[in-house]
Write a protein that holds these residues in place. Structure first.
Motif, PDB file in Angstrom:
ATOM      1  N   GLU A 193      58.925  53.550  59.005  1.00  0.00           N
ATOM      2  CA  GLU A 193      59.343  52.999  60.283  1.00  0.00           C
ATOM      3  C   GLU A 193      59.785  51.535  60.029  1.00  0.00           C
ATOM      4  OE1 GLU A 193      56.374  53.407  63.307  1.00  0.00           O
ATOM      5  OE2 GLU A 193      56.793  55.451  63.470  1.00  0.00           O
ATOM      6  N   ILE A 194      59.869  51.129  58.785  1.00  0.00           N
ATOM      7  CA  ILE A 194      60.457  49.574  58.638  1.00  0.00           C
ATOM      8  C   ILE A 194      61.645  49.671  59.422  1.00  0.00           C
ATOM      9  CG2 ILE A 194      61.441  50.466  56.389  1.00  0.00           C
ATOM     10  CD1 ILE A 194      61.097  47.739  55.113  1.00  0.00           C
ATOM     11  N   THR A 195      61.947  48.341  59.765  1.00  0.00           N
ATOM     12  CA  THR A 195      63.240  48.158  60.640  1.00  0.00           C
ATOM     13  C   THR A 195      64.120  47.065  60.132  1.00  0.00           C
ATOM     14  OG1 THR A 195      61.979  46.578  61.890  1.00  0.00           O
ATOM     15  CG2 THR A 195      62.017  49.026  62.725  1.00  0.00           C
ATOM     16  N   ALA A 196      63.502  46.350  59.281  1.00  0.00           N
ATOM     17  CA  ALA A 196      64.413  45.101  58.724  1.00  0.00           C
ATOM     18  C   ALA A 196      63.866  44.758  57.262  1.00  0.00           C
ATOM     19  CB  ALA A 196      64.600  43.984  59.824  1.00  0.00           C
ATOM     20  N   VAL A 197      64.658  43.889  56.661  1.00  0.00           N
ATOM     21  CA  VAL A 197      64.176  43.457  55.334  1.00  0.00           C
ATOM     22  C   VAL A 197      65.235  41.954  55.319  1.00  0.00           C
ATOM     23  CG1 VAL A 197      65.785  44.873  54.043  1.00  0.00           C
ATOM     24  CG2 VAL A 197      63.877  43.779  53.098  1.00  0.00           C
ATOM     25  N   THR A 198      64.575  40.969  54.571  1.00  0.00           N
ATOM     26  CA  THR A 198      65.108  39.760  54.443  1.00  0.00           C
ATOM     27  C   THR A 198      64.626  39.047  53.144  1.00  0.00           C
ATOM     28  OG1 THR A 198      65.302  39.481  56.586  1.00  0.00           O
ATOM     29  CG2 THR A 198      65.537  37.629  55.489  1.00  0.00           C
ATOM     30  N   ALA A 199      65.482  38.500  52.363  1.00  0.00           N
ATOM     31  CA  ALA A 199      64.979  37.735  50.931  1.00  0.00           C
ATOM     32  C   ALA A 199      64.342  36.528  51.672  1.00  0.00           C
ATOM     33  CB  ALA A 199      66.187  37.663  50.312  1.00  0.00           C
ATOM     34  N   ALA A 200      63.223  36.117  51.018  1.00  0.00           N
ATOM     35  CA  ALA A 200      62.668  34.749  51.350  1.00  0.00           C
ATOM     36  C   ALA A 200      62.320  33.864  49.913  1.00  0.00           C
ATOM     37  CB  ALA A 200      61.453  35.133  52.034  1.00  0.00           C
TER      38      ALA A 200
ATOM     39  N   VAL B 122      60.165  38.752  49.526  1.00  0.00           N
ATOM     40  CA  VAL B 122      60.747  39.656  50.746  1.00  0.00           C
ATOM     41  C   VAL B 122      60.117  39.850  51.837  1.00  0.00           C
ATOM     42  CG1 VAL B 122      60.095  41.567  49.480  1.00  0.00           C
ATOM     43  CG2 VAL B 122      61.823  42.086  51.045  1.00  0.00           C
ATOM     44  N   VAL B 123      60.531  39.522  52.974  1.00  0.00           N
ATOM     45  CA  VAL B 123      59.820  39.728  54.230  1.00  0.00           C
ATOM     46  C   VAL B 123      60.293  41.049  55.128  1.00  0.00           C
ATOM     47  CG1 VAL B 123      59.371  38.911  56.372  1.00  0.00           C
ATOM     48  CG2 VAL B 123      59.453  37.499  54.401  1.00  0.00           C
ATOM     49  N   ALA B 124      59.471  42.058  55.250  1.00  0.00           N
ATOM     50  CA  ALA B 124      59.847  43.201  55.951  1.00  0.00           C
ATOM     51  C   ALA B 124      59.142  43.165  57.309  1.00  0.00           C
ATOM     52  CB  ALA B 124      59.477  44.561  55.194  1.00  0.00           C
TER      53      ALA B 124
ATOM     54  N   SER C 203      56.725  43.900  66.746  1.00  0.00           N
ATOM     55  CA  SER C 203      56.948  43.924  65.602  1.00  0.00           C
ATOM     56  C   SER C 203      56.080  42.938  64.835  1.00  0.00           C
ATOM     57  CB  SER C 203      58.333  43.774  65.018  1.00  0.00           C
ATOM     58  OG  SER C 203      58.589  42.605  65.235  1.00  0.00           O
ATOM     59  N   THR C 204      55.925  43.249  63.633  1.00  0.00           N
ATOM     60  CA  THR C 204      54.982  42.425  62.622  1.00  0.00           C
ATOM     61  C   THR C 204      55.932  42.134  61.393  1.00  0.00           C
ATOM     62  OG1 THR C 204      52.883  42.035  61.671  1.00  0.00           O
ATOM     63  CG2 THR C 204      53.721  44.184  61.690  1.00  0.00           C
ATOM     64  N   LEU C 205      55.475  41.166  60.629  1.00  0.00           N
ATOM     65  CA  LEU C 205      55.800  40.871  59.523  1.00  0.00           C
ATOM     66  C   LEU C 205      55.247  40.989  58.429  1.00  0.00           C
ATOM     67  CD1 LEU C 205      58.237  37.951  60.362  1.00  0.00           C
ATOM     68  CD2 LEU C 205      58.918  40.005  60.241  1.00  0.00           C
ATOM     69  N   VAL C 206      55.436  41.371  57.218  1.00  0.00           N
ATOM     70  CA  VAL C 206      54.737  41.750  55.822  1.00  0.00           C
ATOM     71  C   VAL C 206      55.724  41.174  54.902  1.00  0.00           C
ATOM     72  CG1 VAL C 206      53.242  43.598  56.429  1.00  0.00           C
ATOM     73  CG2 VAL C 206      55.491  43.845  55.391  1.00  0.00           C
ATOM     74  N   GLY C 207      54.947  40.496  53.942  1.00  0.00           N
ATOM     75  CA  GLY C 207      55.738  39.705  52.822  1.00  0.00           C
ATOM     76  C   GLY C 207      55.097  40.345  51.440  1.00  0.00           C
TER      77      GLY C 207
ATOM     78  N   ASP D 226      64.390  51.925  53.273  1.00  0.00           N
ATOM     79  CA  ASP D 226      64.882  53.165  53.316  1.00  0.00           C
ATOM     80  C   ASP D 226      63.857  53.912  54.697  1.00  0.00           C
ATOM     81  OD1 ASP D 226      62.611  54.719  52.460  1.00  0.00           O
ATOM     82  OD2 ASP D 226      63.375  54.104  50.571  1.00  0.00           O
ATOM     83  N   PRO D 227      63.915  54.857  55.222  1.00  0.00           N
ATOM     84  CA  PRO D 227      63.145  55.209  56.200  1.00  0.00           C
ATOM     85  C   PRO D 227      61.694  55.335  55.800  1.00  0.00           C
ATOM     86  CG  PRO D 227      65.323  56.599  56.418  1.00  0.00           C
ATOM     87  CD  PRO D 227      65.110  55.683  54.933  1.00  0.00           C
ATOM     88  N   PHE D 228      61.302  55.415  54.565  1.00  0.00           N
ATOM     89  CA  PHE D 228      60.041  55.911  54.306  1.00  0.00           C
ATOM     90  C   PHE D 228      59.630  54.495  53.537  1.00  0.00           C
ATOM     91  CE2 PHE D 228      62.536  59.444  53.867  1.00  0.00           C
ATOM     92  CZ  PHE D 228      61.765  60.141  55.095  1.00  0.00           C
ATOM     93  N   GLY D 229      60.135  53.362  53.209  1.00  0.00           N
ATOM     94  CA  GLY D 229      59.602  52.256  52.459  1.00  0.00           C
ATOM     95  C   GLY D 229      60.384  51.242  51.962  1.00  0.00           C
ATOM     96  N   LEU D 230      59.770  50.345  51.245  1.00  0.00           N
ATOM     97  CA  LEU D 230      60.752  49.154  50.707  1.00  0.00           C
ATOM     98  C   LEU D 230      60.801  49.154  49.275  1.00  0.00           C
ATOM     99  CD1 LEU D 230      61.967  46.153  51.386  1.00  0.00           C
ATOM    100  CD2 LEU D 230      59.561  45.320  51.274  1.00  0.00           C
ATOM    101  N   ALA D 231      61.918  48.953  48.711  1.00  0.00           N
ATOM    102  CA  ALA D 231      62.079  48.908  47.250  1.00  0.00           C
ATOM    103  C   ALA D 231      62.831  47.509  46.917  1.00  0.00           C
ATOM    104  CB  ALA D 231      63.054  50.201  46.781  1.00  0.00           C
ATOM    105  N   ALA D 232      62.497  47.232  45.508  1.00  0.00           N
ATOM    106  CA  ALA D 232      63.244  46.007  44.746  1.00  0.00           C
ATOM    107  C   ALA D 232      63.710  46.502  43.660  1.00  0.00           C
ATOM    108  CB  ALA D 232      62.000  45.041  44.717  1.00  0.00           C
ATOM    109  N   LEU D 233      64.933  46.414  43.349  1.00  0.00           N
ATOM    110  CA  LEU D 233      65.632  46.847  42.321  1.00  0.00           C
ATOM    111  C   LEU D 233      66.497  45.429  41.544  1.00  0.00           C
ATOM    112  CD1 LEU D 233      65.673  49.152  44.444  1.00  0.00           C
ATOM    113  CD2 LEU D 233      67.802  49.792  43.384  1.00  0.00           C
TER     114      LEU D 233
END
Length: 621
Positions: free
Chosen positions: A504-511, A520-522, A530-534, A607-614
């Protein structure tokens, strides 16, 4: 081939007969009162079904009509030039699903699911029907797996035939033709069996025999003798392919004495070997590599001897080299660039069987020995795959990549190959998808990486992505599925550094993290909002108090080495002073929630299931 259909008319120049069947096809095309809306064309392999459909379509096409003197043809065999011609959807080389999709593009635009296609077909207007021709249903399938023609008949032809807004002509095997006819009201369907009266064409077959035999044969030197031989051949052979094979055999072995005439493809093979003084098994073994390849596939000439020797268990190189007369009636040479060459063209001359029915006869006689033949051919093809990492598949000859999948499937060795990421991304994707889906239907266990590949297969078969892009997407998907650490070789446009499940991640931002490191902040939904995780962008290590992490401003983004643009299912990375495209990432539909990029080129994907860094590694990165 020439000869009158009536005293006043000439035959179709491409067919040399088949007047009765052409009349039925022309009447179906006109759609007059009492005419069935569905014509099912059938007959034994080699009876001329495909040739008849091709000749009929010539008369429907305005360009071909101008090349034919229609005034000398029987008017009842010529379809009307008024109105649009039929829509043709060839089944050869397509899976039933692919065939249905091609039909849906025209008849059910906008439909995404099979059920939606069927609903739109059933709702087509009876007053303005589509005229559809589906030839070569017997050659449906990317691979030669059992019951593909059955699946195509039930999943594609049956909905078409039952649609009120479709008039259908289909060329298909006899069992499927009679099954489909039984599903329809008798007044709506007609089965045209080219081996049965009134559709069989003995006069046309006799003309073909006379034409293909020619003259000058020592055992039929006079015109009456040649005419009698042609009549006997037509009567004994009973079908156009057997006539062709027998006539070719007699022409290349005129010194073989008075002929024995074959009544089947198998007899044509055996009698020709006898005329050449060779055991029939030798001829069959030489032809087996062509018979076990996919229908219509071309075999590079330099590989023929190796494969035939492997099948026979002894060296057949000299026999092949000296066997031009022995092999001549049953194969044809396909030069590089020649029209109709379906395999990748690597500049080598190649060969293929003159007709799929020859391959069917050879495979039937092989029986259970076909399994061992496939194993031996697979072993020879694998010898041409160099040692090394996944990148070794890039240099493999096109024929090996095309045919290895099918042979390994039949030999039971495909699951082992599917564990190799290089094989998965360099093998032709439509072919590989058909093979893997067949394995899943049989209940076979697939390696984990193959299951991940299968999840991406619809995208890989729908879009023409290069192997490096496929490898990058597969590597990313493997991290999603908990399969990190697989070797995908060099040359990937990006490398997945990490992936964390964050439903259910809704946004991602470089930091910027502590000390200015990329972070990265999600954003995640909560009951309160909402809550933010880094996370550290390079390692994925959690960073506390994500709300306090600094975000790059507009000036910093403008000065950064990389920029990003994204759509619903594609992300494009830009870089350099001219901000030129560095790479793009085409994701499956619905799999992109948000994206961003750090100034030093770490691509962040939600993506609908998580966060990736490439880490972007493409040239220019």
């Amino acid at each position: 081939m020439t000869g009158p259909t009536t005293p006043r008319h000439q035959p179709h120049p491409h067919l040399g007969g088949r007047a009765e069947a052409l009349r039925a096809l022309a009447a179906w095309h006109a759609g007059g009162p009492g005419e069935p809306k569905v014509l099912l064309l059938t007959g034994d392999p080699g009876s001329g079904r495909s040739r008849l459909v091709g000749g009929f379509l010539m008369l429907c096409d305005p360009v071909f009509r101008r090349r034919i003197d229609l005034t000398v043809l029987d008017p009842s065999t010529v379809p009307s030039a008024t109105g649009p011609g039929p829509l043709v959807f060839g089944a050869a080389g397509l899976t039933p699903d692919q065939l249905l999709l091609r039909l849906a593009d025209v008849l059910a635009p906008g439909a995404r699911l099979t059920a939606e296609v069927y609903e739109q077909l059933a709702a087509l207007d009876e007053e303005n029907p589509f005229t559809i021709v589906v030839p070569d249903v017997d050659r449906v399938g990317v691979l030669r797996v059992r019951d593909e023609a059955v699946r195509a008949t039930r999943a594609v032809l049956s909905p078409l035939a039952q649609s009120p807004g479709v008039r259908l002509l289909a060329d298909l095997p006899r069992p499927q033709a009679h099954w489909l006819a039984d599903q329809l009201p008798p007044d709506q369907v007609r089965v045209i069996d080219l081996d049965e009266a009134p559709w069989a064409d003995p006069p046309g077959l006799a003309l073909q025999a006379a034409h293909t035999l020619g003259g000058g044969l020592p055992f039929a030197s006079s015109a009456p003798e040649a005419g009698q031989l042609a009549a006997d051949l037509a009567r004994t052979a009973g079908n156009a392919l057997v006539v062709r094979l027998a006539a070719s055999s007699l022409r290349v072995t005129p010194e073989g004495g008075p002929p024995k005439l074959p009544g089947s493809v198998g007899e044509a093979l055996d009698l020709h070997a006898e005329r050449c003084g060779v055991h029939e098994l030798t001829l069959r073994r030489l032809l087996t590599p062509l018979a076990l390849a996919r229908d219509g596939a071309v075999l590079p000439l330099p590989l023929w001897a190796r494969l035939a020797s492997a099948v026979a268990g002894r060296d057949l190189s000299r026999t092949l080299l000296e066997g031009q007369t022995l092999l001549a009636p049953f194969f044809e040479l396909v030069e590089p660039g020649q029209p109709g060459r379906t395999e990748p063209d690597d500049g080598q001359p190649a060969v293929r069987l003159v007709h799929p029915a020859v391959g069917a006869e050879l495979r039937e006689r092989l029986g259970t020995a076909a399994l061992e033949a496939h194993r031996r051919i697979t072993a020879v093809l694998l010898e041409d795959v160099p040692a090394g990492g996944p990148e070794r598949w890039a240099g493999v000859a096109p024929y090996v990549r095309e045919q290895l999948t099918a042979h390994a499937l039949e030999a039971g060795r495909l699951p082992g190959l599917l564990a190799d990421p290089g094989f998965l991304v360099h093998t032709p994707q439509v072919l590989l998808r058909a093979a893997v889906e067949h394995l899943t239907r049989t209940g076979a266990d697939l390696p984990p990486v193959a299951l991940t590949w299968l999840r991406l297969a619809p995208q890989f078969t729908r879009t023409a992505l290069p192997p490096a892009q496929r490898a990058g997407l597969l590597e990313y998907a493997c991290h999603q599925d908990g399969l990190p650490g697989l070797d995908f070789g060099p040359g990937l446009p990006w490398r997945t550094l990490w992936w964390h499940p964050l439903p259910e991640i809704t946004a991602v931002t470089a930091a910027y993290g502590p000390g200015g490191a990329p972070a990265v902040v999600a954003a995640l939904p909560t009951a309160e909002g909402s809550t933010l995780v880094g996370f550290d962008a390079a390692t994925g290590t959690p960073i506390p108090q994500a709300e306090q992490l600094a975000r790059p401003g507009e000036a910093q983004r403008a000065a950064a080495r990389f920029a990003l643009s994204s759509g619903a299912d594609q992300v494009r990375v830009w870089g350099g002073s001219a901000q030129e495209p560095v790479t793009s990432l085409a994701l499956p539909a619905g799999s992109l929630v948000a994206a961003d990029i750090t100034p030093d080129g770490i691509l962040l994907l939600a993506d609908p299931f998580g966060l990736a860094a490439l880490r972007v590694t493409a040239p220019g990165a």
